[in-house]
Design a protein around this motif. Structure first.
Motif, PDB file in Angstrom:
ATOM      1  N   THR A  40       0.828  -1.208   0.000  1.00 32.19           N
ATOM      2  CA  THR A  40       0.000   0.000   0.000  1.00 32.19           C
ATOM      3  C   THR A  40       0.861   1.257   0.000  1.00 32.19           C
ATOM      4  O   THR A  40       0.572   2.230  -0.714  1.00 32.19           O
ATOM      5  CB  THR A  40      -0.930  -0.008   1.217  1.00 32.19           C
ATOM      6  OG1 THR A  40      -1.720  -1.211   1.201  1.00 32.19           O
ATOM      7  CG2 THR A  40      -1.859   1.193   1.202  1.00 32.19           C
ATOM      8  N   GLN A  87       2.338   1.703  -3.489  1.00 28.90           N
ATOM      9  CA  GLN A  87       1.363   2.181  -4.454  1.00 28.90           C
ATOM     10  C   GLN A  87       1.111   3.676  -4.273  1.00 28.90           C
ATOM     11  O   GLN A  87       0.985   4.415  -5.257  1.00 28.90           O
ATOM     12  CB  GLN A  87       0.054   1.409  -4.302  1.00 28.90           C
ATOM     13  CG  GLN A  87      -1.006   1.798  -5.320  1.00 28.90           C
ATOM     14  CD  GLN A  87      -2.225   0.898  -5.264  1.00 28.90           C
ATOM     15  OE1 GLN A  87      -2.254  -0.080  -4.505  1.00 28.90           O
ATOM     16  NE2 GLN A  87      -3.226   1.193  -6.069  1.00 28.90           N
ATOM     17  N   GLU A 136       1.728   6.680  -7.013  1.00 32.17           N
ATOM     18  CA  GLU A 136       0.735   7.701  -7.362  1.00 32.17           C
ATOM     19  C   GLU A 136       1.360   9.086  -7.323  1.00 32.17           C
ATOM     20  O   GLU A 136       1.073   9.934  -8.189  1.00 32.17           O
ATOM     21  CB  GLU A 136      -0.451   7.612  -6.407  1.00 32.17           C
ATOM     22  CG  GLU A 136      -1.293   6.348  -6.582  1.00 32.17           C
ATOM     23  CD  GLU A 136      -2.370   6.221  -5.516  1.00 32.17           C
ATOM     24  OE1 GLU A 136      -3.248   5.355  -5.662  1.00 32.17           O
ATOM     25  OE2 GLU A 136      -2.316   6.989  -4.533  1.00 32.17           O
ATOM     26  N   GLU A 194      -7.067   2.606 -12.229  1.00 32.53           N
ATOM     27  CA  GLU A 194      -5.697   2.470 -11.726  1.00 32.53           C
ATOM     28  C   GLU A 194      -5.301   1.004 -11.637  1.00 32.53           C
ATOM     29  O   GLU A 194      -6.077   0.158 -11.197  1.00 32.53           O
ATOM     30  CB  GLU A 194      -5.600   3.123 -10.346  1.00 32.53           C
ATOM     31  CG  GLU A 194      -4.220   3.093  -9.731  1.00 32.53           C
ATOM     32  CD  GLU A 194      -4.167   3.846  -8.422  1.00 32.53           C
ATOM     33  OE1 GLU A 194      -3.345   3.475  -7.550  1.00 32.53           O
ATOM     34  OE2 GLU A 194      -4.950   4.817  -8.264  1.00 32.53           O
ATOM     35  N   PHE A 197      -1.832  -1.366 -10.402  1.00 30.40           N
ATOM     36  CA  PHE A 197      -0.519  -1.397  -9.765  1.00 30.40           C
ATOM     37  C   PHE A 197      -0.076  -2.850  -9.646  1.00 30.40           C
ATOM     38  O   PHE A 197      -0.783  -3.676  -9.057  1.00 30.40           O
ATOM     39  CB  PHE A 197      -0.573  -0.741  -8.383  1.00 30.40           C
ATOM     40  CG  PHE A 197       0.705  -0.881  -7.606  1.00 30.40           C
ATOM     41  CD1 PHE A 197       1.839  -0.168  -7.960  1.00 30.40           C
ATOM     42  CD2 PHE A 197       0.775  -1.742  -6.514  1.00 30.40           C
ATOM     43  CE1 PHE A 197       3.020  -0.311  -7.250  1.00 30.40           C
ATOM     44  CE2 PHE A 197       1.943  -1.886  -5.794  1.00 30.40           C
ATOM     45  CZ  PHE A 197       3.072  -1.167  -6.163  1.00 30.40           C
ATOM     46  N   PHE A 255       2.872   0.940 -12.840  1.00 33.55           N
ATOM     47  CA  PHE A 255       1.685   1.699 -12.454  1.00 33.55           C
ATOM     48  C   PHE A 255       1.095   2.352 -13.692  1.00 33.55           C
ATOM     49  O   PHE A 255       1.812   2.871 -14.549  1.00 33.55           O
ATOM     50  CB  PHE A 255       2.055   2.782 -11.435  1.00 33.55           C
ATOM     51  CG  PHE A 255       0.897   3.692 -11.072  1.00 33.55           C
ATOM     52  CD1 PHE A 255       0.048   3.371 -10.025  1.00 33.55           C
ATOM     53  CD2 PHE A 255       0.653   4.851 -11.784  1.00 33.55           C
ATOM     54  CE1 PHE A 255      -1.013   4.195  -9.696  1.00 33.55           C
ATOM     55  CE2 PHE A 255      -0.413   5.679 -11.465  1.00 33.55           C
ATOM     56  CZ  PHE A 255      -1.239   5.348 -10.413  1.00 33.55           C
TER      57      PHE A 255
END
Length: 454
Positions: A278, A281, A285, A338, A340, A355
């Motif tokens: 997490t 990711q 972003e 999105e 990932f 990504f």
């Protein structure tokens, strides 16, 4: 004495030279069968495993030395990768998910597409335990202190050397009486037990007894390789409709057909802590937001009118210089669609991050961004490749869609397959990540009319 020894050595070398010339260098003139590995992309709509419509698009064929175009390699008239009966293994990050058998191939405006049946992966058959005979020998102790084999009926066994020699002779004769069928120099690929040994024919092949001529790529060759052939009779299999165009809800999966059975190599990166995924990711972003901000032209700030009240500013000259030298970080954007992915492309090679996402800028235009990155020593993603485009520039910079990671060269190393989609057409490319760089190593070129809506 020394003179005699030197003459003896010289005489020995002179006698040994012809023998060395005759037996010292043994060259193998036998033609080695080429190793072929085909990579394709299966596209479908509907349910996974039982789609409404599907097709398979050949990407590349690695012939042991270099990539060959999957849609043209050894075409006769259909390419080798789409010969009816060819069997593809469907993979998700290197993990097997099913089998796709080619039934027919069709030329669509100069590019070949394959159609067939999606089958579940069958488990290997269980081997039955060997049955013991009624006269199974038992090991008992003898009077001389050595063990002997005695059968249940009380009879003694043969001498071990005699028995072993008899068994070896029987095994050898059985092997020699069953030579391999066909030409031993012809390359063969994995076949199902219920498939035919002959090369299947297609409806697009010209009539007559003579085979259709091959195209310039490959040429007629008796050692022409064949992909892994599956069952040709598909009356009992689920056969979806032929997929046309690029409809909404299109799904994609990597398909591999190889000349030999290879051990599966999963490419999924396993995080030590699920929370790290997490965090990474979120970092990607932010990197994507920075890539979009760097790609668009800077927005000029509005010029304020000069008034006498500006003398009452609360900032000093040093503070103003510092603010001008340090531009404000762009705000984190909100992404849709999105994706990932974290891969381990090589054994113990660390994570490779991919990504992609879409966002809307201040002018209302949709931006598409794709990044390939690897974390540095501090866990911060280092961007190796970036692609930023919008709807107005798709013909110059098409948007990238990740398909998956795959071992395209059978070298236990994962490569990344992307789809490049513009407003008029699309193509598939293979990227190899090595030594801190992401390099494009293969492209299919434009797929004709493949972007029209069905």
């Amino acid at each position: 004495m020394r003179h005699f020894k030197s003459r003896s050595v010289a005489l020995w070398l002179a006698l040994a030279m012809p023998t060395w010339a005759q037996y010292g260098r043994l060259e193998n003139t036998k033609k080695t069968a080429p190793t072929v590995r085909a990579i394709a992309v299966l596209e479908w709509t509907g349910e996974m495993g039982k789609p409404k419509a599907s097709r398979i698009i050949p990407i590349s064929v690695f012939d042991g030395e270099q990539y060959q175009p999957g849609g043209l390699y050894l075409a006769k008239p259909e390419p080798l990768a789409l010969q009816p009966g060819t069997e593809y293994v469907l993979q998700d990050a290197g993990i097997t998910k099913g089998i796709f058998d080619i039934n027919t191939a069709q030329d669509v405006d100069g590019y070949w597409f394959g159609y067939g049946a999606w089958k579940p992966m069958t488990s290997p058959p269980k081997r039955a335990k060997p049955k013991q005979g009624r006269l199974t020998p038992q090991v008992v102790g003898g009077d001389d202190g050595h063990p002997h084999l005695v059968r249940k009926d009380g009879s003694g066994s043969q001498d071990s050397s005699t028995s072993g020699s008899s068994t070896s002779s029987s095994s050898s004769s059985k092997t020699s009486s069953n030579p391999p069928a066909g030409d031993p120099d012809r390359p063969t690929l994995r076949r199902r037990s219920d498939s035919s040994d002959s090369t299947p024919s297609t409806s697009s092949t010209s009539g007559g007894d003579s085979p259709a001529p091959e195209t310039a790529i490959g040429g007629a060759d008796p050692d022409r390789p064949r992909m892994a052939h599956g069952q040709q009779s598909m009356s009992d299999d689920f056969q979806p409709a032929q997929l046309t165009g690029v409809p909404s809800g299109l799904e994609q999966m990597i398909a591999v057909s190889d000349a030999s059975d290879r051990e599966a190599h999963p490419f999924v990166y396993l995080w030590a802590d699920p929370a790290d995924a997490t965090k990474m990711q979120t970092a990607m972003e932010i990197a994507a937001s920075n890539a979009i901000a760097a790609a668009q032209p800077p927005v000029k700030p509005a010029v304020k009118a000069h008034t006498a009240t500006t003398t009452h500013t609360a900032t000093t000259a040093a503070q103003r210089r510092k603010a001008a030298a340090t531009p404000a970080a762009p705000p984190k954007l909100v992404f849709t669609n999105e994706r990932f992915k974290a891969y381990e492309l090589t054994y113990s090679g660390g994570a490779t991050l991919v990504f992609s996402g879409e966002t809307t800028d201040h002018a209302g235009k949709t931006k598409y961004v794709t990044l390939i990155a690897q974390p540095d020593f501090n866990g911060v993603p280092k961007v190796l490749f970036k692609s930023v485009t919008d709807d107005d520039h798709l013909d110059q910079t098409p948007k990238m869609r990740l398909v998956d990671a795959v071992d395209a060269k059978a070298d236990n190393r994962g490569d990344l397959v992307f789809e490049l989609r513009s407003s008029r057409d699309r193509e598939f490319v293979i990227y190899r990540v090595s030594a801190g760089q992401a390099e494009q190593v293969f492209t299919t070129g434009s797929l004709p009319n493949s972007n029209s809506q069905s």
